[in-house]
Design a protein around this motif. Structure first.
Motif, PDB file in Angstrom:
ATOM      1  N   THR A 125       0.828  -1.201   0.000  1.00  0.00           N
ATOM      2  CA  THR A 125       0.000   0.000   0.000  1.00  0.00           C
ATOM      3  C   THR A 125       0.862   1.251   0.000  1.00  0.00           C
ATOM      4  N   PHE A 126       1.935   1.204   0.792  1.00  0.00           N
ATOM      5  CA  PHE A 126       2.835   2.349   0.868  1.00  0.00           C
ATOM      6  C   PHE A 126       3.348   2.713  -0.518  1.00  0.00           C
ATOM      7  N   PHE A 127       3.838   1.702  -1.261  1.00  0.00           N
ATOM      8  CA  PHE A 127       4.420   2.000  -2.561  1.00  0.00           C
ATOM      9  C   PHE A 127       3.349   2.393  -3.583  1.00  0.00           C
ATOM     10  N   VAL A 128       2.176   1.749  -3.477  1.00  0.00           N
ATOM     11  CA  VAL A 128       1.099   2.107  -4.406  1.00  0.00           C
ATOM     12  C   VAL A 128       0.662   3.550  -4.176  1.00  0.00           C
ATOM     13  N   THR A 129       0.542   3.957  -2.902  1.00  0.00           N
ATOM     14  CA  THR A 129       0.128   5.343  -2.643  1.00  0.00           C
ATOM     15  C   THR A 129       1.199   6.322  -3.099  1.00  0.00           C
ATOM     16  N   CYS A 130       2.472   5.898  -3.060  1.00  0.00           N
ATOM     17  CA  CYS A 130       3.537   6.771  -3.579  1.00  0.00           C
ATOM     18  C   CYS A 130       3.339   6.977  -5.079  1.00  0.00           C
ATOM     19  N   ALA A 131       3.009   5.892  -5.783  1.00  0.00           N
ATOM     20  CA  ALA A 131       2.867   5.974  -7.237  1.00  0.00           C
ATOM     21  C   ALA A 131       1.593   6.717  -7.623  1.00  0.00           C
ATOM     22  N   LEU A 132       0.460   6.279  -7.049  1.00  0.00           N
ATOM     23  CA  LEU A 132      -0.843   6.882  -7.406  1.00  0.00           C
ATOM     24  C   LEU A 132      -1.226   7.906  -6.357  1.00  0.00           C
ATOM     25  N   SER A 133      -0.568   9.033  -6.345  1.00  0.00           N
ATOM     26  CA  SER A 133      -0.814   9.954  -5.231  1.00  0.00           C
ATOM     27  C   SER A 133      -2.260  10.440  -5.198  1.00  0.00           C
ATOM     28  N   ARG A 134      -2.958  10.449  -6.343  1.00  0.00           N
ATOM     29  CA  ARG A 134      -4.309  10.999  -6.348  1.00  0.00           C
ATOM     30  C   ARG A 134      -5.333  10.065  -5.711  1.00  0.00           C
ATOM     31  N   PHE A 135      -5.157   8.756  -5.910  1.00  0.00           N
ATOM     32  CA  PHE A 135      -6.181   7.821  -5.443  1.00  0.00           C
ATOM     33  C   PHE A 135      -5.830   7.189  -4.102  1.00  0.00           C
ATOM     34  N   SER A 136      -4.879   7.828  -3.398  1.00  0.00           N
ATOM     35  CA  SER A 136      -4.351   7.166  -2.208  1.00  0.00           C
ATOM     36  C   SER A 136      -5.453   6.785  -1.208  1.00  0.00           C
ATOM     37  N   ALA A 137      -6.380   7.712  -0.950  1.00  0.00           N
ATOM     38  CA  ALA A 137      -7.409   7.423   0.047  1.00  0.00           C
ATOM     39  C   ALA A 137      -8.252   6.235  -0.389  1.00  0.00           C
ATOM     40  N   MET A 138      -8.581   6.205  -1.702  1.00  0.00           N
ATOM     41  CA  MET A 138      -9.405   5.110  -2.198  1.00  0.00           C
ATOM     42  C   MET A 138      -8.667   3.780  -2.046  1.00  0.00           C
ATOM     43  N   VAL A 139      -7.387   3.802  -2.433  1.00  0.00           N
ATOM     44  CA  VAL A 139      -6.581   2.582  -2.294  1.00  0.00           C
ATOM     45  C   VAL A 139      -6.584   2.117  -0.849  1.00  0.00           C
ATOM     46  N   PHE A 140      -6.373   3.066   0.040  1.00  0.00           N
ATOM     47  CA  PHE A 140      -6.277   2.733   1.458  1.00  0.00           C
ATOM     48  C   PHE A 140      -7.569   2.091   1.964  1.00  0.00           C
ATOM     49  N   HIS A 141      -8.705   2.674   1.581  1.00  0.00           N
ATOM     50  CA  HIS A 141      -9.974   2.123   2.052  1.00  0.00           C
ATOM     51  C   HIS A 141     -10.247   0.761   1.432  1.00  0.00           C
ATOM     52  N   LEU A 142      -9.863   0.606   0.160  1.00  0.00           N
ATOM     53  CA  LEU A 142     -10.039  -0.710  -0.465  1.00  0.00           C
ATOM     54  C   LEU A 142      -9.220  -1.761   0.269  1.00  0.00           C
ATOM     55  N   VAL A 143      -7.991  -1.376   0.635  1.00  0.00           N
ATOM     56  CA  VAL A 143      -7.136  -2.318   1.372  1.00  0.00           C
ATOM     57  C   VAL A 143      -7.792  -2.702   2.686  1.00  0.00           C
ATOM     58  N   GLN A 144      -8.327  -1.668   3.402  1.00  0.00           N
ATOM     59  CA  GLN A 144      -8.998  -1.935   4.675  1.00  0.00           C
ATOM     60  C   GLN A 144     -10.112  -2.967   4.520  1.00  0.00           C
ATOM     61  N   MET A 145     -10.891  -2.823   3.436  1.00  0.00           N
ATOM     62  CA  MET A 145     -11.989  -3.771   3.219  1.00  0.00           C
ATOM     63  C   MET A 145     -11.443  -5.146   2.824  1.00  0.00           C
ATOM     64  N   GLY A 146     -10.321  -5.124   2.089  1.00  0.00           N
ATOM     65  CA  GLY A 146      -9.836  -6.374   1.505  1.00  0.00           C
ATOM     66  C   GLY A 146      -9.130  -7.303   2.470  1.00  0.00           C
ATOM     67  N   VAL A 147      -8.493  -6.737   3.488  1.00  0.00           N
ATOM     68  CA  VAL A 147      -7.647  -7.579   4.338  1.00  0.00           C
ATOM     69  C   VAL A 147      -8.426  -8.687   5.069  1.00  0.00           C
ATOM     70  N   PRO A 148      -9.617  -8.387   5.661  1.00  0.00           N
ATOM     71  CA  PRO A 148     -10.336  -9.483   6.317  1.00  0.00           C
ATOM     72  C   PRO A 148     -10.629 -10.644   5.361  1.00  0.00           C
ATOM     73  N   VAL A 149     -10.985 -10.294   4.120  1.00  0.00           N
ATOM     74  CA  VAL A 149     -11.259 -11.340   3.128  1.00  0.00           C
ATOM     75  C   VAL A 149      -9.989 -12.136   2.862  1.00  0.00           C
ATOM     76  N   ALA A 150      -8.857 -11.405   2.778  1.00  0.00           N
ATOM     77  CA  ALA A 150      -7.582 -12.078   2.533  1.00  0.00           C
ATOM     78  C   ALA A 150      -7.302 -13.114   3.615  1.00  0.00           C
ATOM     79  N   PHE A 151      -7.636 -12.761   4.869  1.00  0.00           N
ATOM     80  CA  PHE A 151      -7.391 -13.709   5.955  1.00  0.00           C
ATOM     81  C   PHE A 151      -8.242 -14.954   5.791  1.00  0.00           C
ATOM     82  N   LEU A 152      -9.501 -14.757   5.338  1.00  0.00           N
ATOM     83  CA  LEU A 152     -10.382 -15.904   5.141  1.00  0.00           C
ATOM     84  C   LEU A 152      -9.848 -16.807   4.032  1.00  0.00           C
TER      85      LEU A 152
END
Lengths: 519, 519
Positions: free
Chosen positions: A449-476
């Motif tokens: 996420t850190f590197f993606v937000t560095c690259a896509l500086s405009r969509f950082s918040a969206m990326v971050f929230h998507l990651v937040q939603m995605g991690v629980p699923v990843a654990f499953l």
């Protein structure tokens, strides 16, 4: 003193008689007998210390994480660059938070050590412990006073007085415990060296108040020296141990520390009650997970009058402004919850906690404690601003380190795996890969996420929230993914033996080869 | 679903086979065998639920006490009469606090009930439980929104949605648990009525979301009815049980509830995990004890610039203004700590907790949660004002009720003492009097302080602080005092038999006579 009636004293003498007769030799079954006999003694005033310790852990964990609040509530102006204000923050409040966390955990470790020696309590010890807790919970305040007024002796004076009184109470607890041996650890109870133990423990405990007393004296003469002394108090065990270790490596294995030094030895493999490490961690995770909702409950219920005035009574519109807060809360809760979940999985596989593992756990928890700050920052700035991007990157860094130190606990456990781990998760064991994947998930995600937000500086918040939603699923899905990965690896490598380079270099005793893990 | 590999499914089938062959009869030793066999199954993914529950208890206890913060932080103007502002407080914020506490504890009781059926967990259940926790921690906010905007449907909508989702998650947990019987309680695991259990539990769990759904529908048509429905949801078990009890008393003992209804029976003597009641209470006591220091750490470190400006750099002078805060903190910590100590002593003597005891404990904890408010009030007003006197009296009332409900737990335990108490504290037992004295100390002291402050209105603050200092000493001297009192009583009454009037009238089975207690 009035707590012991005559029958108890008689029982106690009987116990001593038994010790003198037959309990000198240390066979395991005698050990167990003695343990159960001391349990059977049936002093109705003698109690298991379990719940007292759980309560102490709860108190200390809350206090340890509390100093993040002044950091998280620092108001940063929107127009200010985050970097500038961060520098100001970093130099004072974060340093205070980390130091307080360290000091409180040092006090907590001393508390664990003490109650590994004194295993049973009575009313008197319970009350002494509560007095001790009261002073420990006051430590963060005295320390922040010291940090705010570094040149004023009052801060040092208050802090040192607290530490001295805590030390004295602990010394009283030790003396009280040794005067009633049925309260002690079974191993000490049947030992013939009780006097030696008592002197050794008292010496270790009273060293701290002594240092603090000298620090108070110096605070009137030349105050920088008292800070040096206080730093020495905190790091003394680490310094002396690393010196010893270095000397041991340089000269060679010289003195194997005698068995009598099992308690208060300050070696990295000194046992640290696993139960208490878990309870303390649970407390920190619980308070961190709820810190944001505390703020939300208090601040984000709009005033009915204002809603009527500004939004024409439309509550939904009024609440829309709080949207980022809610998102931050759910994100923070999910992250803390999943980090707890990883910690929980990790400690399910751990049999015994060593002092080193406890230290790494403390570091991990210190970063977890920083999460409310990170989430407070992420929702405080306007969307797509430079500050928001940096706040998200800070969040990633904090999550990364919290995860990496969890991984470090695992590595530390693997170093001494016969002592610390369940057989089925030892290196190459059945669940080893899965555990590793669980532990690696958060650091990897945070880094990515850190590197993606560095690259896509405009969509950082969206990326971050998507990651937040995605991690629980990843654990499953993780177990499935690990299985797929292993199957793929097996196909690629074939049934042939794996070259020894795949083995961890530091572990040289024979164990299950890597291919066993794949089958 | 991908969590079960083939070997697990085979084991599971083997288990079912065994059940069909020999496990139908319910003998105790088979019970134990089954318990250990399910422990031995060795699913590495199956875990003891102990720590998950401890973490949940910590989260829920923090959330339950959180709503006292908006009450405690309400600014009251000095010149305003406390009574007037209190009325305003009482009608809204305190009611919100008490209702939130009630709602959260209802959710907690449901959680206990659920995990008394599902005794072992795996990763999937752990994650589902975390999702459930996230929604439970959000409940106080939705409720306070509902309280602030009673006529707006949004509050009801959010609250009901949360409750519905929590209910559905619990239903999923139940279905998941019953599809993997090795996760279940051993008694259910070997029962032939698993289908019946499942249906009964699902029926009880899904009743709540259903009610809430209807409440949502009514909120669009006629909203007062939805509040009635929500109240019914919370009090439904109590209403139906008291109706049943009344009918039972009126018509006579009719249907002894079948054994199959041990879980989710909602009877007052339904078992409630003692471990979890303790963990929840510890959490509440810990967070209440530290709430004041949280405020102190955040607000009472003076600004260095201001100290320089207003006090000429004299820190001691600057801190003198905070004196009452510190005194309030130490007083509050001592009171909460000692109430915890009494609770701890009480539960040391308890073998098993019933639902009624859990309910009384909740009431006691709700008052304990009010203590930060009381102490916030005591230091907020100028000394010797009428407001200060009233604040102190409110503190006394809160402490009194917190203590009285603890005493009520003890009385409730005595009603069913063979089930709930250790033999040596049963009525007339050796430690019975001492326990009673411990439990009675706080209510008596609070009541006495209340009347003394009424009489000596000028010295009320001094009296209050003296009492704060005195109570810990009283606890230390209590055993001595009780012994002296008993000796005095023995001398007065002599060795003659005690008239039956001294026995509790509700206990008619033969037990140790009162005089035994005196010897």
């Amino acid at each position: 003193m009035e707590e012991n009636d005559d029958s108890e004293i008689i029982e106690h003498h009987v116990n001593e008689e038994m010790e003198k007769k037959g309990f000198r030799t240390r066979h395991t079954h005698l050990f167990l007998e003695s343990a159960s006999s001391s349990e059977r003694e049936g002093h109705s005033s003698t109690q298991s210390s379990h719940r007292l310790l759980a309560y102490s852990d709860a108190l200390i964990s809350i206090i340890a994480t509390v100093m993040i609040l002044p950091v998280a509530h620092t108001k940063i102006k929107d127009d200010e660059e985050l970097k500038e204000s961060l520098q100001q923050l970093l130099t004072t409040k974060i340093a205070v938070y980390l130091m307080t966390f360290l000091i409180v955990t040092v006090a907590w470790t001393a508390h664990i050590r003490l109650f590994q020696v004194i295993e049973r309590i009575d009313d008197c010890l319970a009350l002494l412990n509560l007095a001790c807790m009261m002073l420990i919970t006051f430590l963060p305040y005295t320390f922040s006073l010291m940090a705010a007024f570094p040149k004023n002796t009052l801060g040092i004076l208050l802090f040192c007085t607290c530490v001295i009184v805590i030390g004295l109470i602990q010394a009283i607890i030790v003396v009280y415990g040794f005067s009633r041996p049925f309260l002690l650890n079974d191993q000490i109870q049947i030992s013939e060296n009780q006097g030696f133990y008592k002197r050794h423990i008292l010496k270790v405990i009273l060293r701290v108040p002594l240092f603090c007393f000298v620090a108070i004296v110096f605070s009137f003469i030349f105050f920088p020296l008292s800070y040096v002394l206080l730093a020495v108090v905190i790091f003394f065990p680490y310094i002396s141990q690393s010196l010893k270790w270095c000397r041991g490596k340089a000269i060679g294995q010289q003195d194997e520390t005698p068995d009598s030094m099992l308690f208060y030895s300050y070696r990295p493999n000194e046992p640290l009650s696993k139960e208490r490490v878990e309870a303390f961690s649970d407390g920190v995770y619980a308070i961190v997970a709820t810190l944001l909702i505390l703020d939300i409950c208090e601040d984000n219920v709009p005033d009915p009058g204002e809603v009527q005035r500004r939004f024409g009574g439309n509550l939904i519109e009024a609440l829309q402004g709080f949207g980022p807060e809610f998102l931050a809360y759910f994100g923070s809760f999910a992250t803390v919850g999943l980090l707890w979940f990883v910690h929980h999985s990790l400690f399910l596989h751990v049999n015994r906690t060593s002092r080193l593992m406890g230290l790494l756990n403390t570091f991990s928890l210190a970063f977890v404690g920083g999460l409310p700050l990170a989430y407070e920052l992420t929702h405080e700035f306007p969307p797509n601003s430079r500050n928001e991007l940096e706040a998200i990157q800070i969040s990633c860094v904090i999550i990364f380190f919290a995860g990496v130190f969890q991984l470090a606990i695992w590595v530390a456990a693997l170093f001494d795996e016969r002592e610390t781990l369940h057989p089925y998760v030892r290196y190459g064991g059945r669940d080893h890969t899965f555990m590793l994947a669980k532990l690696a998930l958060y650091p990897c995600v945070a880094l990515a996420t850190f590197f993606v937000t560095c690259a896509l500086s405009r969509f950082s918040a969206m990326v971050f929230h998507l990651v937040q939603m995605g991690v629980p699923v990843a654990f499953l899905l993780l177990r499935l993914l690990v299985r797929l990965g292993l199957a793929l690896l097996r196909r690629l490598l074939g049934p042939a033996a794996v070259p020894p380079a795949h083995r961890a270099p530091e572990e040289d005793d024979p164990r299950v080869p890597f291919t066993d893990m794949l089958t």
